[in-house]
Design an enzyme around this catalytic site. Structure first.
Site, mmCIF file in Angstrom:
data_model
loop_
_atom_site.group_PDB
_atom_site.id
_atom_site.type_symbol
_atom_site.label_atom_id
_atom_site.label_comp_id
_atom_site.label_asym_id
_atom_site.label_seq_id
_atom_site.Cartn_x
_atom_site.Cartn_y
_atom_site.Cartn_z
ATOM 1 C CG HIS A 46 -1.758 1.182 1.400
ATOM 2 N ND1 HIS A 46 -1.550 2.081 2.428
ATOM 3 C CD2 HIS A 46 -2.809 1.662 0.699
ATOM 4 C CE1 HIS A 46 -2.435 3.051 2.345
ATOM 5 N NE2 HIS A 46 -3.214 2.828 1.309
ATOM 6 C CD GLU A 49 -2.675 2.566 -3.432
ATOM 7 O OE1 GLU A 49 -3.291 3.650 -3.368
ATOM 8 O OE2 GLU A 49 -2.950 1.573 -2.736
ATOM 9 C CG HIS A 50 -0.207 6.134 -0.550
ATOM 10 N ND1 HIS A 50 -0.766 7.194 0.118
ATOM 11 C CD2 HIS A 50 -1.135 5.139 -0.492
ATOM 12 C CE1 HIS A 50 -1.958 6.864 0.567
ATOM 13 N NE2 HIS A 50 -2.208 5.611 0.211
ATOM 14 C CD GLU A 126 -5.178 5.267 3.400
ATOM 15 O OE1 GLU A 126 -5.880 4.538 2.675
ATOM 16 O OE2 GLU A 126 -3.963 5.507 3.162
#
Length: 415
Positions: A46, A49-50, A126
């Protein structure tokens, strides 16, 4: 029209030309997700991905954003338990530009240390945002309990502690181990020509070095864990889970239809019994989380603390009815039309077609016509649904999580 090409290093390129549309959706997919992370790597997929939108050797993060904004395009990425995807949608005339941007960020991101530090703070926010959203967070809690200790149960975003420890070396090491050609699919759907698309992606993507492509995933054992998590909220959030169908199970069509009948539509049994007839909840639904080797069939509801016991009772009654009583043909036919209608409506969206191309390639290694799926749906009988459900539904083996203003000892009373 569907086409497939395998590049010299094993990267698969799959496309579908859709007549009458002017847009094209394309994505670079890798068959790696949170379930593939080793201990100490939680959240790194993840995180990557960022980071891939934070700058390359040729482009800054602002350059990437400006390139897409200048043509009215849209780019994004997502991470799941089993995949990570970097995708964009533009007019077909701008496909060369978007391919250049996507391949650049995929192959040449710099992972600048200052950007890593900045993004750590973004992802920590987040995580806190999700934990402050109880109707979303409870699904994460259920999966953790249901598949514990298997990595499939871990949150996709990792933990705050794990995210804070991610550095450039760890990212590069993980990327080198997992982002390899055998796990990579480039998919595109819309206004494009296959051979021209291959010519656009091949010069860069064919340079991706071949590495060990082993991808061992251990199938989890379901845990019938029941837990109450007290929290100062207005509602109690309830999530219940049992074995569901995987993406590869022949029973997946029966499971999808049962899910529609149980609770994924406004005319479903749970919606009608819990919301419409009794007014116990505003939000109530059933859901399916399918993976390549297992699945989770569940029920969610947000309810007042005084309604927990009655709501659970109604859910159990509806589950028992599905196991014990035949489904009426009219109800089954309505569910079939619902599933087929959703499938064909999504087929009008190039993003959905692109997603479908990639997932079918990973799971089945081929294109699956919509008509083939429709035929499978039409062939499902009420008897098959009941037989499948009786195999997976065991009242004493249900996983259950209650989150909100509820006392721990209230769980035994509710059950």
């Amino acid at each position: 029209m569907y086409h497939k090409t395998v590049l010299s290093n094993g990267v698969r390129v799959v496309t579908e030309k859709i007549p009458g549309v002017r847009s094209v959706s394309t994505g670079i997919w890798v068959s790696v997700g949170s379930r593939d992370e080793d201990d100490g790597e939680q959240g790194v997929t993840h995180f990557i991905e960022h980071m891939l939108f934070k700058g390359t050797q040729r482009r800054s993060a602002l350059d990437i954003a400006k390139a897409l904004d200048a043509v009215g395009g849209f780019a994004n990425a997502f991470t799941s338990k089993e995949h990570v995807c970097f995708h964009a949608k533009v007019l077909g005339t701008h496909l060369p530009m978007v391919v250049d941007v996507l391949t650049d960020i995929f192959l040449h991101s710099t992972f600048a240390p200052e950007e890593i530090l900045r993004e750590q703070q973004v992802i920590l926010q987040e995580i806190r945002m999700i934990e402050d959203t109880p109707d979303e967070y409870i699904h994460i809690l259920l999966q953790e309990l249901f598949w514990n200790p298997n990595p499939l149960g871990r949150p996709i975003y990792g933990t705050a502690q794990a995210v804070a420890s991610i550095d450039r070396e760890r990212i590069l090491r993980y990327q080198a181990r997992t982002f390899n050609p055998a796990r990579t699919v480039i998919a595109a759907a819309g206004d494009l020509e296959h051979q021209r698309f291959v010519e656009l992606v091949s010069p860069s993507m064919a340079t991706l070095p071949t590495r060990d492509s082993s991808n061992t995933r251990e199938t989890p054992t379901n845990q019938a864990i029941r837990e109450v998590i007290p929290k100062d909220l207005e509602q109690v959030h309830l999530c219940l889970g049992m074995q569901g169908a995987s993406h590869l199970d022949e029973s997946r069509f029966a499971c999808h239809l049962l899910n529609v009948i149980l609770g994924s539509s406004m005319s479903s049994r749970l919606f009608q019994e819990i919301r419409e007839k009794r007014g116990l909840a505003y939000s109530v639904y059933s859901f399916m989380n399918s993976h390549e080797d297992t699945g989770l069939l569940g029920v969610y509801s947000g309810i007042a603390p005084d309604n927990v016991e009655e709501t659970l009772q109604v859910i159990k009654e509806q589950l028992n009815m599905l196991a014990e009583q035949p489904i009426a043909e009219t109800e089954l036919n309505a569910a079939k039309e619902y599933v087929k209608g959703s499938m064909y409506l999504n087929a009008e969206i190039t993003d959905s077609r692109m997603n479908r191309l990639a997932k079918n390639e990973f799971l089945f290694g081929r294109y699956i016509p919509y008509e083939e799926v429709e035929e499978k749906i039409n062939q499902v009988t009420a008897r098959e649904i009941r037989q499948w459900f009786r195999q997976v539904f065991h009242p004493d083996q249900l996983a259950l999580v209650l989150l909100g203003p509820v006392e721990p000892d209230s769980l035994s009373a509710a059950l």
